[in-house]
Structures are given as structure tokens and as C-alpha cells.
Design a protein around this motif. Structure first.
Motif, PDB file in Angstrom:
ATOM      1  N   MET A 219       0.847  -1.189   0.000  1.00 38.15           N
ATOM      2  CA  MET A 219       0.000   0.000   0.000  1.00 38.15           C
ATOM      3  C   MET A 219       0.885   1.243   0.000  1.00 38.15           C
ATOM      4  SD  MET A 219      -3.235   0.580  -0.073  1.00 38.15           S
ATOM      5  CE  MET A 219      -3.808  -1.007   0.506  1.00 38.15           C
ATOM      6  N   ASP A 220       0.635   2.160  -0.955  1.00 38.49           N
ATOM      7  CA  ASP A 220       1.472   3.355  -1.068  1.00 38.49           C
ATOM      8  C   ASP A 220       1.022   4.468  -0.130  1.00 38.49           C
ATOM      9  OD1 ASP A 220       3.112   2.332  -3.234  1.00 38.49           O
ATOM     10  OD2 ASP A 220       1.299   2.478  -4.455  1.00 38.49           O
ATOM     11  N   PHE A 221      -0.311   4.657  -0.023  1.00 34.28           N
ATOM     12  CA  PHE A 221      -0.866   5.704   0.839  1.00 34.28           C
ATOM     13  C   PHE A 221      -2.150   5.194   1.481  1.00 34.28           C
ATOM     14  CE2 PHE A 221       1.540   7.960  -2.418  1.00 34.28           C
ATOM     15  CZ  PHE A 221       2.257   8.887  -1.674  1.00 34.28           C
ATOM     16  N   ASP A 222      -2.503   5.825   2.600  1.00 37.75           N
ATOM     17  CA  ASP A 222      -3.799   5.517   3.209  1.00 37.75           C
ATOM     18  C   ASP A 222      -4.932   6.097   2.369  1.00 37.75           C
ATOM     19  OD1 ASP A 222      -2.857   4.177   5.579  1.00 37.75           O
ATOM     20  OD2 ASP A 222      -2.212   6.139   6.315  1.00 37.75           O
ATOM     21  N   ILE A 223      -4.795   7.374   1.985  1.00 36.76           N
ATOM     22  CA  ILE A 223      -5.867   8.087   1.297  1.00 36.76           C
ATOM     23  C   ILE A 223      -5.325   8.751   0.046  1.00 36.76           C
ATOM     24  CG2 ILE A 223      -7.725   9.761   1.522  1.00 36.76           C
ATOM     25  CD1 ILE A 223      -7.919   7.589   3.600  1.00 36.76           C
ATOM     26  N   GLY A 224      -6.027   8.560  -1.071  1.00 35.94           N
ATOM     27  CA  GLY A 224      -5.727   9.279  -2.296  1.00 35.94           C
ATOM     28  C   GLY A 224      -6.829  10.292  -2.566  1.00 35.94           C
ATOM     29  N   ILE A 225      -6.463  11.558  -2.710  1.00 38.05           N
ATOM     30  CA  ILE A 225      -7.432  12.634  -2.886  1.00 38.05           C
ATOM     31  C   ILE A 225      -7.272  13.212  -4.287  1.00 38.05           C
ATOM     32  CG2 ILE A 225      -8.245  14.873  -2.035  1.00 38.05           C
ATOM     33  CD1 ILE A 225      -6.978  14.097   0.678  1.00 38.05           C
ATOM     34  N   ILE A 226      -8.331  13.140  -5.069  1.00 37.01           N
ATOM     35  CA  ILE A 226      -8.301  13.668  -6.437  1.00 37.01           C
ATOM     36  C   ILE A 226      -8.788  15.107  -6.400  1.00 37.01           C
ATOM     37  CG2 ILE A 226      -9.121  13.359  -8.799  1.00 37.01           C
ATOM     38  CD1 ILE A 226      -9.719  10.429  -8.056  1.00 37.01           C
ATOM     39  N   GLY A 227      -7.895  16.048  -6.656  1.00 30.14           N
ATOM     40  CA  GLY A 227      -8.235  17.465  -6.639  1.00 30.14           C
ATOM     41  C   GLY A 227      -7.576  18.195  -5.487  1.00 30.14           C
ATOM     42  N   GLY A 228      -6.879  19.287  -5.808  1.00 31.14           N
ATOM     43  CA  GLY A 228      -6.152  20.046  -4.789  1.00 31.14           C
ATOM     44  C   GLY A 228      -6.763  21.392  -4.486  1.00 31.14           C
ATOM     45  N   GLY A 229      -8.044  21.576  -4.838  1.00 28.43           N
ATOM     46  CA  GLY A 229      -8.730  22.811  -4.484  1.00 28.43           C
ATOM     47  C   GLY A 229      -9.015  22.866  -2.992  1.00 28.43           C
TER      48      GLY A 229
ATOM     49  N   ALA B 219     -11.543  21.959  -1.147  1.00 32.16           N
ATOM     50  CA  ALA B 219     -12.092  20.731  -0.565  1.00 32.16           C
ATOM     51  C   ALA B 219     -11.002  19.674  -0.391  1.00 32.16           C
ATOM     52  CB  ALA B 219     -13.228  20.188  -1.420  1.00 32.16           C
ATOM     53  N   GLY B 220     -10.211  19.468  -1.433  1.00 28.87           N
ATOM     54  CA  GLY B 220      -9.152  18.467  -1.358  1.00 28.87           C
ATOM     55  C   GLY B 220      -8.066  18.843  -0.366  1.00 28.87           C
ATOM     56  N   SER B 221      -7.675  20.119  -0.352  1.00 27.08           N
ATOM     57  CA  SER B 221      -6.623  20.565   0.563  1.00 27.08           C
ATOM     58  C   SER B 221      -7.077  20.490   2.014  1.00 27.08           C
ATOM     59  CB  SER B 221      -6.208  22.002   0.220  1.00 27.08           C
ATOM     60  OG  SER B 221      -5.640  22.073  -1.067  1.00 27.08           O
ATOM     61  N   ALA B 222      -8.319  20.919   2.281  1.00 30.26           N
ATOM     62  CA  ALA B 222      -8.831  20.862   3.646  1.00 30.26           C
ATOM     63  C   ALA B 222      -8.945  19.417   4.127  1.00 30.26           C
ATOM     64  CB  ALA B 222     -10.186  21.560   3.731  1.00 30.26           C
ATOM     65  N   THR B 223      -9.418  18.537   3.246  1.00 26.23           N
ATOM     66  CA  THR B 223      -9.525  17.122   3.605  1.00 26.23           C
ATOM     67  C   THR B 223      -8.156  16.533   3.900  1.00 26.23           C
ATOM     68  OG1 THR B 223     -11.499  16.866   2.224  1.00 26.23           O
ATOM     69  CG2 THR B 223     -10.316  14.864   2.820  1.00 26.23           C
ATOM     70  N   ALA B 224      -7.179  16.860   3.053  1.00 20.67           N
ATOM     71  CA  ALA B 224      -5.816  16.371   3.277  1.00 20.67           C
ATOM     72  C   ALA B 224      -5.247  16.901   4.589  1.00 20.67           C
ATOM     73  CB  ALA B 224      -4.921  16.781   2.111  1.00 20.67           C
ATOM     74  N   SER B 225      -5.594  18.132   4.947  1.00 20.79           N
ATOM     75  CA  SER B 225      -5.121  18.713   6.207  1.00 20.79           C
ATOM     76  C   SER B 225      -5.719  17.982   7.395  1.00 20.79           C
ATOM     77  CB  SER B 225      -5.477  20.202   6.259  1.00 20.79           C
ATOM     78  OG  SER B 225      -4.813  20.935   5.249  1.00 20.79           O
ATOM     79  N   TYR B 226      -7.031  17.758   7.353  1.00 20.57           N
ATOM     80  CA  TYR B 226      -7.693  17.020   8.437  1.00 20.57           C
ATOM     81  C   TYR B 226      -7.057  15.640   8.624  1.00 20.57           C
ATOM     82  CZ  TYR B 226     -11.831  19.976   9.372  1.00 20.57           C
ATOM     83  OH  TYR B 226     -12.674  20.965   9.762  1.00 20.57           O
ATOM     84  N   LEU B 227      -6.921  14.905   7.524  1.00 24.31           N
ATOM     85  CA  LEU B 227      -6.443  13.526   7.608  1.00 24.31           C
ATOM     86  C   LEU B 227      -4.976  13.455   8.003  1.00 24.31           C
ATOM     87  CD1 LEU B 227      -8.264  12.094   4.463  1.00 24.31           C
ATOM     88  CD2 LEU B 227      -8.902  11.805   6.863  1.00 24.31           C
ATOM     89  N   SER B 228      -4.166  14.402   7.521  1.00 29.11           N
ATOM     90  CA  SER B 228      -2.753  14.417   7.887  1.00 29.11           C
ATOM     91  C   SER B 228      -2.581  14.715   9.367  1.00 29.11           C
ATOM     92  CB  SER B 228      -2.008  15.461   7.048  1.00 29.11           C
ATOM     93  OG  SER B 228      -2.014  15.107   5.681  1.00 29.11           O
ATOM     94  N   ARG B 229      -3.394  15.635   9.881  1.00 28.30           N
ATOM     95  CA  ARG B 229      -3.340  15.931  11.313  1.00 28.30           C
ATOM     96  C   ARG B 229      -3.752  14.714  12.150  1.00 28.30           C
ATOM     97  NH1 ARG B 229      -3.618  21.547  13.047  1.00 28.30           N
ATOM     98  NH2 ARG B 229      -5.059  20.973  14.714  1.00 28.30           N
ATOM     99  N   ALA B 230      -4.580  13.856  11.569  1.00 27.65           N
ATOM    100  CA  ALA B 230      -5.015  12.645  12.270  1.00 27.65           C
ATOM    101  C   ALA B 230      -4.006  11.506  12.142  1.00 27.65           C
ATOM    102  CB  ALA B 230      -6.367  12.196  11.740  1.00 27.65           C
ATOM    103  N   GLY B 231      -2.903  11.752  11.425  1.00 22.38           N
ATOM    104  CA  GLY B 231      -1.852  10.751  11.322  1.00 22.38           C
ATOM    105  C   GLY B 231      -1.931   9.842  10.123  1.00 22.38           C
TER     106      GLY B 231
END
Length: 250
Positions: free
Chosen positions: A1-11, A13-25
Motif C-alpha cells: 500500500m502506497d498511501f492511506d488516502i488518495g485525494i483527487i483534486g487540490g482545491g 475541498a481536497g486541501s482541507a480534507t488532506a489537512s484534516y487527515l494528515s493531522r489525524a496521522g
């Protein structure tokens, strides 16, 4: 497995989601087809976004960025006079409404203003914030599809230059906006006939927002004017930049 979560789109919504999930480890990767900064429509933030910015640790950065603050909103509807000359006096009750953002309490919202942002700068800042929190960010890559044949290991197919790459993740989040990559791939997208519309967007120099304001504080509102049944809607926000942009489709 390369990553836990793959997010399509860096706008946003995508950036905020990535921030939430990264802060959660969680180990995240964001796939963005464009190179930031890039112009985009949708500059007017709403107070509810304040809670999100606080939770991902972005609010102080946003406050320091110097974007114009707005403290409320006003809506007017069509009249015989041109919108620029239209006054609030004499309109019936259903022709005008305004609200200060501090009139309504919202959980997690601790200030009486939100912002009118330059989306090119704002989106870049938010994407960089997600990266600083630990998310991998791939810009300039176009996701070609997602292989869902193994539901425990979705595989994201994307193109980087002339190279086709596959990345395995535990979960895929589609934040591609109106492009709806997964919605189109899975044939789930349904066109809404009411919102099947477009808008023109431009910046103007020397626009006098006080002509539409009535009462203290309203020059710092955003104004939305409804041009009648089936007509256009114009928004006049607290803009301080002096450059103009060509109209773009939304």
C-alpha cells in the motif's frame, strides 16, 4: 500500500480534507491536474468556513494574508432602475434583505467577519498548508481513472509527463469539483436542469461600492443583486485589488 488516502483534486475541498487527515496521522496524497497558483472563480467565503480553518490550523495564516474582510451580505432584487443606481428605499419587503455575520451564532465561529480572497493565492496557501502537515502533493498530473476491482486496494491511475503511474491506496476521495471524475467513471453523475448554468466573472477598477450601501458597515458587505426571473446575478464584494481579469466560465 502506497498511501492511506488518495485525494483527487487540490482545491479547497481536497486541501482541507488532506489537512484534516494528515493531522489525524494518515498518509495522504493529493493529485492536482493544474499547477498552482491558477485563477479560479469563487472568492467569497462564508463564516462557516472559519470553523474548518481553525480545526486544520490555517486560520492565523489566513488572517495574516491581508485579504479584504467582509462583515455581512445584502441581497436586492430587480427594479426598473439600473443596479448601480438602485437604492434600498422604496422597495417592498421581499426586494431587499441584509444580514451581519455576527447576528447568528455558529459553532466554532468566533469572529464577526469572513474574507473575500484571491483564489489563486488562497488555494495555493491552503494546498501548501496540507503539504506542511505531511500530505504528499502531486501537481500537474491528470488522474485517468481509479481501478476499483479490489475494494480493499483501489488503484489510482495518473499520467506524469509521458509516464503512466499507478498508486495503491486504502481509500479514494473525489474532490475534483464539477469534473466529478469518479461520478463520470461510475456513471453516477446526473445533470440538474435548474443549475445547468454558467456565470461570467471579472474584476473591475474604480468601482464605488458605497453606491449600493445603506447604513453603517454596509460598504464592507458583499452585495448580490438578482436581475429578475431568469436574469443574471451580480455580486459586489469588498475588493481592493486594482487589476482586472478577463471573464471566465464557471
Amino acid at each position: 500500500m502506497d498511501f492511506d488516502i488518495g485525494i483527487i483534486g487540490g482545491g479547497p475541498a481536497g486541501s482541507a480534507t488532506a489537512s484534516y487527515l494528515s493531522r489525524a496521522g494518515l498518509k495522504c496524497v493529493v493529485f492536482e491536474r493544474e499547477l498552482f497558483p491558477r485563477p479560479h472563480v469563487g472568492e467569497s467565503l462564508v463564516p462557516a468556513a472559519t470553523r474548518v480553518f481553525k480545526e486544520i490550523g490555517f486560520l492565523d495564516t489566513l488572517e495574516k494574508a491581508g485579504f479584504p474582510k467582509k462583515y455581512g451580505a445584502a441581497w436586492t432584487s430587480a427594479d426598473r432602475a439600473p443596479v448601480y443606481a438602485m437604492q434600498f428605499e422604496g422597495l417592498s419587503a421581499d426586494c431587499h434583505v441584509d444580514i451581519r455575520f455576527d447576528e447568528r451564532e455558529q459553532a466554532g465561529v468566533d469572529r464577526n467577519h469572513t474574507f473575500h480572497v484571491d483564489r489563486a493565492k488562497f488555494d495555493l496557501m491552503l494546498l501548501q498548508h496540507a503539504h506542511q502537515l505531511g500530505a504528499e502533493v502531486y501537481e500537474g498530473v491528470r488522474v485517468r481513472g481509479v481501478d476499483l476491482s479490489d475494494p480493499t486496494q483501489p488503484t489510482v491511475h495518473f499520467k506524469l509527463g509521458q509516464q503512466d503511474i499507478r498508486t495503491r491506496v486504502r481509500m479514494v476521495i473525489d474532490a475534483s469539483g464539477r469534473h466529478t471524475l469518479l461520478g463520470n467513471q461510475l456513471k453516477l453523475k446526473v445533470v440538474d436542469p435548474v443549475f445547468n448554468q454558467y456565470a461570467l466573472h471579472a474584476w473591475f477598477e474604480g468601482y464605488d461600492r458605497t453606491r449600493l450601501s445603506h447604513g453603517r458597515g454596509q460598504p464592507e458587505y458583499i452585495f448580490i443583486h438578482f436581475g429578475g426571473a431568469g436574469g443574471p446575478t451580480a455580486g459586489c464584494g469588498p475588493r481592493r485589488r486594482s487589476r482586472a481579469r478577463s471573464p471566465s466560465a464557471s
